[in-house]
Structures are given as structure tokens and as C-alpha cells.
Design an enzyme around this catalytic site. Structure first.
Site, short mmCIF file in Angstrom:
data_model
loop_
_atom_site.label_atom_id
_atom_site.label_comp_id
_atom_site.label_asym_id
_atom_site.label_seq_id
_atom_site.Cartn_x
_atom_site.Cartn_y
_atom_site.Cartn_z
N ARG A 242 0.85 -1.18 0.00
CA ARG A 242 0.00 0.00 0.00
C ARG A 242 0.89 1.24 0.00
O ARG A 242 1.98 1.24 0.58
CB ARG A 242 -0.92 0.01 1.22
N HIS B 169 -1.30 0.90 -10.15
CA HIS B 169 -2.00 -0.04 -9.26
C HIS B 169 -2.62 -1.19 -10.07
O HIS B 169 -3.81 -1.50 -9.95
CB HIS B 169 -3.08 0.69 -8.46
#
Length: 309
Positions: A224, A272
Site C-alpha cells: 500500500r 495499481h
């Protein structure tokens, strides 16, 4: 049973088709529409919608459509006592293996440096290191971290891993606990972060921890964005302590167009996409959870909110 589909930026049609192929009698409503709030027993979520789940008094489970559950656990007002289930999907696992092995190999063989040489028309042969001479460290040995570690072992790399609790993986040197983190980092030439986002892992990749890596180490972050202190990485790239980085996750997504990462010569940015959840592989896993829920059987992959995973 009725399922609420509440997933930001995810087209619902392929998911409805895939889930109803597994469970033809499943009723599916798409947030914010719901024909009967009393009938909703499960919610499939991506985004902050867990904070709205108190509208469904018979909700029995909240399912994440991705591997991460931080978007659910940090939602204010999430109903107490409703289990949160993380997704353990073979397609997601394979996607992450593909991405991690690709970028480990890129850094291992100095491909970013060769790309820069090409732009400058430079014909320079760089020192070649064999896979068994390269140590890759995986931070986070959950289902995805374990799968990537095993794949890298299969490619011949010297693989070590670090996790909060003790793990045992064939062919992988496993470190665990806060006291072992520095020792793990000191032995790692290519660091891959696959940790879940929790209060303990926020900012875990900072000036102190990244400086514990051997000089010239490289970083791959597929955990993350909040786990990386961005300014510290940029500073360590300037000194050469970190030679390069591949980053797939960021504190702000999409990454702002004026962010320094876009133009940095030693950073590779991807949007991502390391592992994307696919309806065709995830639907059978989600359907199994819904069948268990309907029959009152034990749910698999239930998250411990106190640990964050």
C-alpha cells in the site's frame, strides 16, 4: 439470499453474470440501489461503503472484492460483529506472481540501467549476477507473499521473508517479529513489500528501515502507498543508498501528474495494476463464501480487525 454490490470503479455487469453463473438464485443489487434492505445478507465492497452497511439489519458478512481489507476496516461506522472476509483468489495470486517475478528479474538484470543506456546510445556490458547469487526479501508472507516467495525460489533466487508472526515456507529463510526486521533488511538486495496496511505497517518503509538495506538495493512496493515515506525514498535515491524502485501503489491515487515519481530516472511507476481481481476467477471463491453463509458453515479467510488482516 441477496447480495449488495458496492464497488467503486468496478463495472457490475461482468460480476453479476459471473456470480449468477455460480449461484443462479442469487439476487444482486448495485449500490446505491436496493430493492429490499431487509433481504441483504452479504455485501461485496471496494471503497468506503462499509460505513453505510448499518442500513442493512440482516447483514451477515462483508466481503472485499480485492486482497486488501483496509478500505473496509477503516470505514467509520462499520457494523460491529459483522465478519469481514478477504478475497483469496487464484487469479489475483497469479497476477501478483507475474508482476513480482517480472520486476524482480528487471532489477536483477539491471534492465532499467540498460534502458537508460539505450536512450544515450551507450553500448556498455554491466556485471551479470546469477539468480542464486541474488537475495530477494519479501516483506509480508500472507497468501500473496508466500506465493511470490515460492515462485522466486522456483526461478533460482535466494529468497528470505519477514512477517509479524512465525512462518515456515520451503526454501525461504523466514524472519519474524520487530526484533528481526533489521537483520532481514540487512540481508536483502531486492525488497518486495506485500504487507497488509495496518497501523503497524503505515510508514514502515522510511529512512531508517530503507537505510538498513545494503547500499544499492532496490525496492518493489505492491503493498500500500501509505507504507512508504515518499520523501525518504527520494532522498535515499539521491544518495545511491537505494538504486531504483518499482512502485505500483501510492498515497494518492491516481498519482498526481506533477509528482516527482513520474519523472525520476530510477523509478518505475505502474497504476495499481500488479494484481487485478477478475470476475471469472474470483466468482467461484465468492460463491463458496456465500454458500457457507447460507448454510451457517464456518467462513474462510475471516479478518481479525485487531490485527488488520
Amino acid at each position: 439470499m441477496s447480495l449488495l454490490f458496492a464497488c467503486d470503479d468496478v463495472p457490475p455487469a461482468p460480476w453479476i453474470k459471473a456470480l449468477q453463473a455460480e449461484l443462479p438464485d442469487l439476487d444482486i443489487d448495485v449500490w446505491p440501489d436496493c430493492s429490499d434492505p431487509l433481504a441483504v445478507e452479504a455485501a461485496l465492497i471496494w471503497g468506503p461503503h462499509a460505513s453505510q452497511m448499518d442500513k442493512f439489519p440482516n447483514l451477515k458478512a462483508i466481503l472485499s472484492i480485492g486482497a486488501g481489507v483496509d478500505h473496509i476496516l477503516r470505514a467509520p461506522g462499520r457494523p460491529d460483529g459483522v465478519p469481514v472476509v478477504r478475497l483469496v483468489d487464484p487469479g489475483l495470486r497469479q497476477g501478483m506472481i507475474d508482476y513480482v517475478t517480472c520486476h524482480v528479474a528487471r532489477h536483477h538484470r539491471d534492465m532499467p540501467a540498460y534502458a537508460e543506456q539505450q536512450h544515450k546510445a551507450l553500448w556498455i556490458e554491466r556485471r551479470q549476477t546469477l539468480a542464486h547469487e541474488r537475495r530477494v526479501g519479501i516483506m509480508g508472507l500472507g497468501s500473496l507473499g508466500k506465493a511470490c516467495a515460492e515462485a522466486l525460489v522456483g526461478l533460482g533466487f535466494d529468497v528470505i521473508g519477514w512477517s509479524r508472526s512465525r512462518k515456515t515456507i520451503d526454501g525461504v529463510g523466514c524472519f519474524y517479529g520487530e526484533d528481526a526486521l533489521h537483520s532481514f533488511l540487512a540481508k536483502t538486495e531486492i525488497l518486495v513489500c506485500l504487507l497488509p496496511l495496518t497501523p503497524d505497517t503505515t510508514d514502515i518503509m522510511n529512512h531508517t528501515t530503507l537505510s538498513a538495506l545494503p547500499p544499492g538495493a532496490t525496492l518493489i512496493n505492491v503493498g500500500r502507498g501509505e507504507q512508504l515515506v515518499e520523501a525518504d525514498l527520494l532522498a535515499l535515491l539521491e544518495t545511491g543508498q537505494i538504486a531504483g524502485a518499482t512502485l505500483d501503489v501510492f498515497r494518492t491515487e491516481p498519482l498526481p501528474r506533477d509528482h516527482a515519481f513520474w519523472s525520476h530516472p530510477n523509478i518505475t511507476v505502474t497504476p495499481h495494476i500488479a494484481a487485478v481481481t477478475l470476475a471469472r476467477t474470483a466468482a467461484p471463491v465468492i460463491a463458496d463464501t456465500l454458500r457457507r453463509l447460507a448454510k451457517g458453515r464456518k467462513l474462510l479467510n475471516v479478518v481479525d480487525p485487531g490485527r488488520g488482516y
